[in-house]
Design an enzyme around this catalytic site. Structure first.
Site, PDB file in Angstrom:
ATOM      1  CG  ASP A   1      -2.692   5.446   0.339  1.00  4.89           C
ATOM      2  OD1 ASP A   1      -1.974   5.990  -0.506  1.00  4.89           O
ATOM      3  OD2 ASP A   1      -3.925   5.364   0.232  1.00  4.89           O
TER       4      ASP A   1
ATOM      5  CB  THR B   1      -0.916   0.043   1.226  1.00  4.06           C
ATOM      6  OG1 THR B   1      -1.356   1.394   1.394  1.00  4.06           O
ATOM      7  CG2 THR B   1      -0.178  -0.387   2.481  1.00  4.06           C
TER       8      THR B   1
END
Lengths: 505, 505, 505, 505
Positions: free
Chosen positions: C283, C281
């Site tokens: 993020d 990810t």
């Protein structure tokens, strides 16, 4: 990055160019010190037009104080003493003669087989009677042995206009270093945020060797740049008010038009001011030049965006990477970044027409790529396909606003194809970065020669690279129109070879 | 990076050059298709010497099978159908005429004030009677409408020789892509580890579009490179044995001499082989060319080493950063990296003489810098000051071994000055990296044109950038000697301007 | 980049977490080889909850063929012979014990002064009776001396799902190398374009040491990545059909949920399959982990976009640079890139609320910056301020579509302020690049340990970095919700310290 | 880059460590404000040694003016008004409690199977009676609600010592910004060229927010760095003379010893001075810490050198690339760069012994590689194999001079093997570059916390990252010896897995 640029003549202007050439057919360089030498020198030319003559203060200055040449304080020999008076031996060495010339057109086309291609283009433009190659000369840049300014009296101003471009700070640094170290100038003012800064009331920035020391490690313009503000009267009043007598203008076509007008107005008012431009256009769309500073860096950065798009496209099922690059009217960045990357399937520039829809359209071509190789990479210039997108108005610099062809194209793709689109517009990341080594050197050289040109008394000129040499050029000739990619030229064909794309109509 | 290169003529060779020029004074291009056109075309030249004629197989091939021209399978129009037969309309478009020429010398010197400098240099070389500028033309590169090879019968070989240089893989990739995609060649062999690979028994590498797809993302040579091995007889026997009829040689001066000898030997033996060189020299020391591929990238990397040295020097008490860069006989990398960096205090190249010791010596200059600005940055080419260091023997490529001037200089500094020296030799980090966008494009263009030249039937030629255009050059003229920095030229003077260094004698 | 991550608990889930903690209060690790050792080992813990137990095939596998442990073929000593049988001395060395643990929470808060802040948070979550620190342990990753698969019978599959992230190819490479070289696995299949590739009919890609050799020099996923396709039944049928018994899943929260479901379904059907996730990810929004691979590279690239925006802002008159970065629900990239850059004036993340308008709104703050320092730089996460922008629908991966807060914010700015806005969305340039050295190492380590975990017989697990060590984690606990920036934590406060921004309400 | 660092205990010091642990067995934190809270907090610990207690001015200061705590002027809430008095509500929020602790050892080893490996190591060190895990706590860093300095009276000094490391300027910048903006300090002096600068007569550099604004874009130390000069008496006299009461020392082990001695001497003389260190070592060889700033950047750069060496090796016939990296006593850079690159065949570090010659020697291994794969890449730390090279003397910093193992190794190779060696020593290019985003953030965090620590009244401390959190550590414990790579640890084994190298004895 500088291959085969020379031929990028715009067909739409050949009429103008021809008229200009004809009217200039008997012109001679009149401004040089030694006319007889010059005559002898040029005697070998047959039918040559000298329409790239540059303006000297002697030509235009009508002020009361007489214009006097004096020996240059600029030291051009390695034997210059670190201090103390220079000896006569050193004096004449290594200065550039006012008669030195650089050849603008270094290719001669031998064939007349295809009337639109080669020999006849030159014939049409320069010599209606035959296919002979006619050389075009421009004035070589460099320090002159005689200058027209006393260093102690110089107040130089530097202004940066228009959009950002890698290397602006390098040019500013080179200008300041050459003025201060090379010529001993003590008063250098930085004008803030473009032409407006002459009269906006924002204080000028004092510039010297120390303030510019590390600015080349940062992108952007340390002075701030800005569009518009080209109020010639107000600018010249400010110039007179502040006692400025050298103006260095870093900007594009529009800015150069302003620089020329300022030069004219100063002459008209009888003030002795040299105005010298340094062409700044990330689009590389200036006539006559090999290329402009920052272009090389821009291509490097633009290529990274294409690499990211290609990565995204290849990593997705039926992935399409679309990159929109700078280039309002000319596709140089798009073309060169495409070539540098080597993974682009379709390159669209303003200089060519193309259909999006229909059996020969780009969308169908992308469909075919998705069906065969599984992904596609499309790169387009912002000015490409403007007939498809409506837009109105102009920006602060007076340029017509462009429609967003990138968004439009993605929308068309999405509505017609089953695909996974990744769209990248890297514009500000391309413009805002530090100049690479190549551009850093180019900026240094341009800045040095801009100062040499001003001290030598030239005005209304610009400095650029021509046939791999640095030259002084008359501003009006450079800004007749934007330089364009020649769709019949070798470079564009190499690009097509690289992408493998067909005609889209 | 390509400013003012044109004048780098070596004074020590003017005699040779003059003789060559004189003997060539009446030479005419004889190999062109349309001689009358050519005559007309060149009629404007006065006293011009055509000593840059290139060799065509028609000139030298004496085999039994007649040499036949045929229409090129290479498609030069955007209208080329993705499949199916080409129409006649497409045929003649966009090919380069055999009579197209590129101008080698694009500067004309107007002054005769200083007899050693300008006009007279040209006069001495080319025209004993006057100061007139005499243009020198070379053949423009590009695809010809007629070729002398049937694609189905071509067996192309690619060999890389000498030291590494950024972009070698890009050239290999471009050669393979143009051969396979552009001309339909199916048999391409990669020769391993230099000329030796023709007969060393190491298996040839089969090359095609797929094997070269991503090689440009890596530095080095995917084929392996090597020095020496220039046994012409063995090489030509291998060429004949394997049925090779196109040889692409990527290498420097020595390698090009080998390529020329191979071309000659093939002609002598009556085999139809085109030998085309692509100049590879990180030193940029090839005559006639604007610059060579990889040089731009090398300067970028070299500049990083200087930046590190400057950082070390500035961060230490009485710190001296010393960087040794490539350049056996020519100081181009050293000069350009110095200019790009802008923080160098002293730049030493092979083309200038300098004293280390004594009141005007470099060491005293460094002492002065330490006393005034507190630190110093010195950049020197590996070939600089070789008179101070003894060395014997030659390397595998036949080049004399150099003494280590960097270590020597640091030792002198240490023994004479109280200072803190940081010495950097970044050679292999400069050579081994991936080509930047600029060089990547240049390599693509060179590779394409090398293939065009071979198919067009030229042999014993090399391909390079001249006055910002791509041209074919006769190998013998390119390798007369190394190209050197002109110590009286503008570029070197700009470097001195940047460093502020005095004469060191 | 890994400072103070440990506390990023989301308050909205404390109830869940507490319930989970309570129900697990008496749990013990049962799956370890040597239970008594384990009991002794954990005896020092007081009231500790063991809710991070991971699943072993022994726990869930109910197939007919008995599950048998065998000595690991993986060599963990430097004395491993290059060939030949291993000696007993080598056998037990350097393997990781099944009882090794890594501490999840490495900060103990000593103060109860502020009830919402420190001690009591832990108390609330883990120990209702007091303020004592209760350690949380996870299983240490690494090669086990006993494995549950015979290398000759292993058919491993690798699948990459969701958006791109730097380092995916590094993980694939490490998986393949460890499988083939470390354990002798001969059959490795790459699933194309995400989960769908199990049943879409696109042929699996055969993977081995050679095919992955240089893939880490390219961004993206060599297998192709894709969202959706999580049809567990179809996937498990494909797994059974192809005889796959190890599945390595590289993806985010949703993908991990799929991996867990596949693991469960395989157990239910009685097939022996180990499913191991590697959290991907960009993020960095995975619970429990220090950080995820690619994040470091992403911050580096994101920072470049901010640098460009800052350059544009500072070079324009009343310039505002706006950058939108990734982060649907968590602002880690935005926060870290802001800190790395050091020139940001305003940082907006999804975890905080802010007003755009009004006296305390962001726009007014920007106005103030323009009036005082002349320019402003605003960085916002794509998930910030979603209450201002309407959007509907979900993407292929089931995530709700976000409104374009970047465009909205620029529009608000433009309508209220006289300013020159430059907006950058670098998303695809951040995702598509090659991993830096840090992430490359991290990916190598994660890939190695994922293979170790599969061979050791664990399933339904994921591998990640915890308190600077590599650990195996139960998938369900990792995906309870996205990890968020703690708006009361030190890292966010450092960010505010760097920007100097006030509260915007 | 921070995986599994925690275990790098040096066996040679366990005796010391054990004695230290024993003597500290009953120690309690006495300096905290609220002892009872603290006691309660630590009550869960069984047999824990608190030997990582840090010193507070209250512990050591014996001056006449009483030491008074006062509310911190540092604003830790987002609600801090841009100007005006703070309200009581804001006061206690977000400060770090003096009782907050970070766990130093986050792995518990569960197995006692191998007595040298796991459980027993801890047992030996910390708990002679059993295998239980005993947590080790350090003080959490961060702003305290009470400070012991009045901002108006603070005169802070910053000094950088020893060799360069990426990020020094970032630390200086963060120190200055936190002092000036966070606490309102008006007097900050930069000491030039290391400790010597306190008394060398070189003027201090005045530092403020403006002077440090862009320094993080340059490598090196803006203050200049230097070795030696640790004359504690002269330094403290200078401190007293200039009224300095906060000293921030950026340096390695030796420098920290100096910092501690300065702290002690100031206490002895009764002057209120806080001395806070920020560990700077590109070798990453500081005990207790996860890693040090600059290490991540150094690995990135070192990896580039390895890439160049690998390129050279693979492009040459029987090519061997040899890279010497930093690491006098510890091989962290060498190990991590090897892992990041993934193409290294042999990695040699100071922590392991190896034979060059003989059947099991490195040279024979290289021979084997040349015969099988055709090339080899060897990376060695400068401190590796010092038994082979004689060297005498010490450098200015008191470190023994190392013999040049790189040159020695190449010489051995050349004399025994037919091969083509390319040797790279990138040391200064690795040290001198700008910090990457990761290190830039780390430096910012360290600088902030160093200032928080000084204002909180701690002295003789250093600030570093522990288990992914920032902590204050007692200098004496950090500098007991260099931190070393654990040759039995997972990270080294992963490296061997990557290179495939056997034992060399």
């Amino acid at each position: 990055m500088d291959f085969e640029f020379g031929r990028a003549l715009n067909k739409t202007t050949t009429t103008t160019a021809r008229a200009s050439a004809e009217s200039a057919i008997d012109a001679r360089l009149e401004g040089d010190d030694d006319e007889s030498e010059d005559d002898a020198f040029y005697s070998w030319r047959v039918g040559g037009a000298n329409d790239l003559k540059i303006t000297h203060l002697r030509d235009v200055y009508r002020g009361d104080v007489p214009l006097v040449a004096q020996p240059s304080p600029f030291c051009t020999t390695t034997a210059c003493p670190l201090s103390g008076p220079r000896t006569s031996v050193e004096f004449n060495s290594n200065f550039v003669s006012n008669s030195d010339r650089v050849l603008l057109n270094s290719v001669a086309f031998g064939s007349s087989a295809d009337p639109t291609q080669t020999c006849s283009l030159w014939a049409e433009t320069f010599d209606p009677n035959g296919c002979d190659y006619v050389p075009q000369w421009v004035v070589r840049a460099g320090p002159r042995s005689e200058v027209y300014f006393d260093s102690d009296e110089v107040h130089a101003a530097i202004v940066t206009c228009g959009g950002l471009c890698p290397g602006i700070n390098d040019v500013i640094r080179s200008l300041v270093n050459t003025l201060e170290v090379g010529y001993g100038v003590k008063k250098i003012s930085g004008i803030r945020y473009g032409f407006k800064g002459f009269f906006s009331g924002v204080e000028f920035m004092k510039l010297n060797k120390k303030t510019v020391r590390n600015i080349h490690t940062l992108g952007g313009s340390m002075l701030g740049s800005g569009r518009g503000g080209g109020d010639v009267q107000k600018i010249v009043e400010s110039i007179i008010h502040h006692g400025i007598n050298m103006v260095f203008v870093i900007g594009g076509n529009g800015t150069h038009a302003g620089a020329n007008a300022i030069s004219d107005e100063c002459a008209k008012r009888g003030v002795k001011v040299s105005v010298v431009g340094v062409p700044k256009t990330i689009d590389n769309d200036i006539l006559l030049l090999d290329k402009t500073f920052g272009f090389d860096t821009a291509v490097e950065e633009a290529q990274k965006a294409i690499l990211a798009a290609a990565t995204e496209a290849q990593s997705a099922y039926r992935g399409v990477g679309v990159v929109k690059l700078m280039g309002r009217q000319s596709g140089f960045i798009t073309m060169f970044a495409t070539l540098a990357n080597g993974q682009v399937d379709c390159c669209l520039i303003p200089e060519t027409t193309w259909a999006a829809h229909g059996p020969n359209g780009v969308i169908n071509y992308v469909r075919n790529l998705l069906d065969t190789q599984g992904h596609a990479v499309v790169v387009l210039a912002e000015g490409a396909g403007q007939e498809f997108v409506t837009s109105t108005g102009v920006d602060a610099g007076g340029n017509p606003k462009l429609g967003d062809i990138g968004q439009w194209f993605c929308k068309q793709l999405k509505s017609e194809l089953k695909c996974d689109i990744k769209y990248i517009d890297p514009t500000y990341m391309v413009r805002g970065c530090q100049a690479n080594a190549h551009d850093s050197i180019m900026c240094t050289v341009l800045g040095q020669n801009a100062v040499h040109g001003a001290f030598a008394g030239f005005t209304g000129i610009s400095v650029g690279t021509v046939s791999a040499h640095t030259a002084y050029l008359p501003i009006p000739r450079m800004i007749e129109h934007e330089r364009l990619v020649d769709p019949d030229g070798r470079m564009w064909h190499r690009t097509l070879e690289s992408t493998g794309q067909p005609d889209f109509f």
